[in-house]
Design a protein around this motif. Structure first.
Motif, short mmCIF file in Angstrom:
data_model
loop_
_atom_site.label_atom_id
_atom_site.label_comp_id
_atom_site.label_asym_id
_atom_site.label_seq_id
_atom_site.Cartn_x
_atom_site.Cartn_y
_atom_site.Cartn_z
N UNK A 1 -5.16 13.07 20.40
CA UNK A 1 -5.70 11.79 20.82
C UNK A 1 -6.68 11.93 21.97
N UNK A 2 -7.80 11.19 21.87
CA UNK A 2 -8.81 11.14 22.93
C UNK A 2 -9.54 9.81 22.80
N UNK A 3 -9.86 9.16 23.91
CA UNK A 3 -10.39 7.80 23.83
C UNK A 3 -11.63 7.62 22.98
N UNK A 4 -12.46 8.66 22.79
CA UNK A 4 -13.68 8.49 22.00
C UNK A 4 -13.47 8.69 20.51
N UNK A 5 -12.26 9.07 20.11
CA UNK A 5 -11.99 9.30 18.69
C UNK A 5 -11.68 8.00 17.97
N UNK A 6 -11.98 7.99 16.68
CA UNK A 6 -11.60 6.89 15.80
C UNK A 6 -10.35 7.30 15.04
N UNK A 7 -9.44 6.38 14.85
CA UNK A 7 -8.19 6.69 14.15
C UNK A 7 -8.46 7.33 12.80
N UNK A 8 -7.79 8.44 12.52
CA UNK A 8 -7.98 9.14 11.26
C UNK A 8 -6.71 9.86 10.88
N UNK A 9 -6.48 9.97 9.58
CA UNK A 9 -5.39 10.79 9.05
C UNK A 9 -6.01 11.96 8.32
N UNK A 10 -5.68 13.16 8.76
CA UNK A 10 -6.23 14.37 8.15
C UNK A 10 -5.12 15.06 7.37
N UNK A 11 -5.31 15.19 6.07
CA UNK A 11 -4.27 15.76 5.22
C UNK A 11 -4.47 17.25 4.94
N UNK A 12 -5.44 17.86 5.59
CA UNK A 12 -5.67 19.29 5.38
C UNK A 12 -4.44 20.10 5.78
N UNK A 13 -4.26 21.24 5.15
CA UNK A 13 -3.22 22.18 5.56
C UNK A 13 -3.72 22.90 6.81
N UNK A 14 -3.14 22.56 7.95
CA UNK A 14 -3.51 23.18 9.22
C UNK A 14 -2.27 23.82 9.83
N UNK A 15 -2.50 24.62 10.85
CA UNK A 15 -1.38 25.30 11.49
C UNK A 15 -1.30 24.97 12.96
N UNK A 16 -0.12 25.08 13.51
CA UNK A 16 0.05 24.84 14.94
C UNK A 16 -0.65 25.90 15.78
N UNK A 17 -0.98 27.03 15.19
CA UNK A 17 -1.77 28.03 15.92
C UNK A 17 -3.16 27.50 16.26
N UNK A 18 -3.62 26.48 15.55
CA UNK A 18 -4.95 25.94 15.79
C UNK A 18 -5.02 25.04 17.02
N UNK A 19 -3.86 24.71 17.57
CA UNK A 19 -3.84 23.87 18.77
C UNK A 19 -4.45 24.61 19.95
N UNK A 20 -4.11 25.87 20.15
CA UNK A 20 -4.58 26.62 21.32
C UNK A 20 -6.11 26.71 21.37
N UNK A 21 -6.78 27.17 20.31
CA UNK A 21 -8.24 27.21 20.39
C UNK A 21 -8.87 25.83 20.53
N UNK A 22 -8.22 24.81 19.96
CA UNK A 22 -8.75 23.44 20.09
C UNK A 22 -8.69 22.97 21.53
N UNK A 23 -7.61 23.25 22.23
CA UNK A 23 -7.51 22.84 23.63
C UNK A 23 -8.57 23.52 24.47
N UNK A 24 -8.81 24.81 24.22
CA UNK A 24 -9.87 25.50 24.96
C UNK A 24 -11.24 24.92 24.65
N UNK A 25 -11.49 24.64 23.38
CA UNK A 25 -12.78 24.08 22.98
C UNK A 25 -13.01 22.74 23.68
N UNK A 26 -11.97 21.92 23.76
CA UNK A 26 -12.09 20.62 24.41
C UNK A 26 -12.44 20.75 25.89
N UNK A 27 -12.03 21.84 26.51
CA UNK A 27 -12.32 22.09 27.92
C UNK A 27 -13.61 22.86 28.12
N UNK A 28 -14.34 23.11 27.02
CA UNK A 28 -15.62 23.79 27.11
C UNK A 28 -15.53 25.29 27.15
N UNK A 29 -14.40 25.84 26.74
CA UNK A 29 -14.21 27.29 26.75
C UNK A 29 -14.22 27.85 25.33
#
Length: 553
Positions: A504-532
């Motif tokens: 969740x982030x205030x600029x996002x629009x509500x969405x449901x994503x049904x793709x098969x994703x993994x919890x390992x993808x959380x770590x790189x996403x957090x870094x990307x959000x911080x500009x790393x």
């Protein structure tokens, strides 16, 4: 000859999915991938990231409470967030590999964490300070990792006694020097906390979890990744009740409240204890209340009432508690004008199995008993930390070089003699039924994993850390005779691996994503959000883990 592997084609494909990108995280419960819609907002760019892990939070729990309006605070976050309904853990779902996935971007193969109780053939006993005795140690990083557990002592302090138990710390030869292996030395890859501190000047990091000293590994190999690591021990004895905080979910709430207050303090520009500090760039916590409610017996209102994840009284109350706690954090972020710059991630280290109580089979310790009866482990149970003088773990008297087995709703087997692999597999397959001494691993979703297939998914056992065999029993099977719990976790059963994931982030629009994703993808996403760059994580490089879809990246 009896076959050495028992697989259905579907389960085999799921269990042995490759390690690149999100495909590494396919599990038996993962839905069929569907095209991901184009992002509806600009790429998320945050100044702070708050990660909240709720042990036991299935994707179905999230969907049900959103649909039934029983989690208003999570629902509010979902209005500006992406709800990933196909998120799964990477192959094993104990707390250690589950959290490592979130913090490193990697599976057990890369991070090297298989369980909080595991085995490493390269290590020496804690008391072997010269590294001259037998190699192979049953590593236990849990409540007894704190000094309170020394010599089997009572766990009387909420901070675990304020230091490490020396008898919990094994040794390893490094460049010929016998060196202690603390939990932060045990993890094989760096963590998001280390990356943030090393690459964002002035950044501050914080984390709060269930074991005061066993979770030292979140610091990463540097040992310094987390500035404010709350040293709280869930298995410490509450003086007011004479019991630890896991006896009933309402008691666990009191423990989790310590972490809620820690987060509120940090949002207010203090550390977890209330001392003035800067607001963390990356921080978060773990909740245990739901897990305790799920494990409670069905007859007492624990777990679920049907196969549709309809919560029993305890689970419903626990989800409501977590939702209220999240609401307090969000309210404080808004009060401090931090909400608009904070990415919030709600997920779980693992689920809990079984949700459908009709599937529950308490199979006793049949797996361990079978190994002992055939002399693959000592027949009297004299192996690893099963054989301590006090009967308590980490008292300094465990045995080295013995192999071991760790089982909950999965079985991890480190053989005493690796040359016996074929014989052990034959024995397991000959006793895979659910009667008598059988290990209850004989339906289409069960498997016995070893050899090249195991190595491809989890690493080569010859290197010392990876189990020789992993037994995934039929869904619903728990290797226990306990009358106090009706659910467990640790393996790759559908209810273990299919977890909630809301970003969740205030600029996002509500969405449901049904793709098969993994919890390992959380770590790189957090870094990307911080500009790393996500590739600053060792495991992201090794496994090719990608950021989560639908966030504008």
């Amino acid at each position: 000859m009896k076959p050495l592997f028992l697989f259905s084609a579907t389960v085999l494909a799921a269990a042995l999915a490759g390690c690149g990108g999100s495909s590494d995280n396919t599990a038996v419960s993962a839905p069929t991938p569907t095209p991901t819609p184009a992002p509806s907002a600009a790429a998320v760019s945050a100044k702070h990231v708050l990660l909240i892990s709720v042990d036991g939070l299935h994707q179905q729990d999230m969907s049900n409470c959103l649909a039934n309006n029983t989690c208003p605070n999570l629902a509010a976050l979902a209005k500006t967030g992406v709800n990933y309904t196909g998120a799964t853990t990477p192959g094993l779902s104990d707390s250690f590999p589950g959290l490592a996935a979130l913090l490193t971007g990697g599976s057990p193969k890369t991070a090297g964490l298989f369980y909080d109780v595991s085995y490493d053939r390269t290590l020496y006993a804690p008391t072997d300070t010269t590294c001259t005795g037998p190699q192979g140690w049953n590593v236990v990083f849990d409540e007894t990792t704190g000094i309170d557990g020394w010599n089997g002592g009572a766990l009387i302090h909420i901070d675990g006694g304020g230091a490490f138990n020396p008898d919990a710390i094994p040794h390893q030869k490094i460049n010929g020097v016998c060196t202690p292996v603390y939990p932060h030395n045990y993890i094989k890859t760096n963590t998001v906390f280390e990356v943030v501190k090393a690459n964002l000047p002035g950044a501050r990091t914080a984390w709060a979890d269930k074991h005061a000293w066993g979770y030292d590994w979140v610091n990463g190999p540097s040992g310094k990744g987390v500035d404010d690591l709350a040293r709280t021990e869930i298995n410490s004895i509450d003086a007011a009740t004479g019991k630890d905080y896991t006896d009933v979910y309402t008691h666990t709430e009191q423990f989790d409240n310590l972490h809620v207050q820690a987060i509120l303090n940090q949002i207010d520009g203090k550390d977890s204890t209330g001392v003035t500090a800067s607001v963390p760039t990356l921080f978060g916590t773990n909740f245990q209340t739901l897990s305790v409610a799920q494990k409670a017996t069905n007859a007492s209102g624990g777990g679920y009432t049907d196969a549709r994840f309809t919560p029993g009284a305890q689970v419903a109350a626990a989800i409501s508690y977590v939702d209220t706690a999240v609401g307090k954090m969000v309210a404080e972020l808004k009060a401090q004008n931090l909400y608009s710059s904070t990415l919030i991630v709600i997920t779980a280290k693992h689920g809990q199995s079984p949700s459908d109580h009709s599937l529950l089979v308490k199979n006793g310790d049949t797996l361990m008993a079978l190994l002992e009866a055939n002399n693959y482990l000592d027949s009297a149970g004299n192996f690893g930390q099963n054989a301590t003088t006090s009967g308590s773990l980490n008292d300094g008297t465990g045995l080295a070089g013995t192999g071991m087995v760790q089982d909950d709703d999965v079985g991890l087997i480190w053989l005493r003699d690796q040359s016996q692999l074929s014989a052990v597999l034959a024995t397991l397959n000959a006793n895979n039924g659910c009667t008598g001494t059988g290990i209850c691993a004989n339906n289409a979703q069960a498997y016995i994993l070893s050899g090249s297939q195991l190595a491809a998914k989890f690493g080569d056992p010859a290197q010392g850390r990876t189990p020789d065999i992993i037994v995934q029993p039929n869904p619903g099977v728990i290797y226990t005779s306990s009358t106090k719990k009706d659910a467990e976790h640790g393996g790759n059963a559908p209810d273990d691996s299919h977890v909630a994931l809301l970003v969740s982030f205030p600029t996002l629009t509500a969405a449901t994503n049904t793709s098969a994703v993994g919890t390992t993808q959380v770590a790189p996403t957090m870094l990307k959000a911080l500009g790393l760059a996500p590739t600053l994580l060792n495991a992201v490089q090794a496994e090719g883990t990608v950021v989560l879809p639908g966030l504008g990246y």
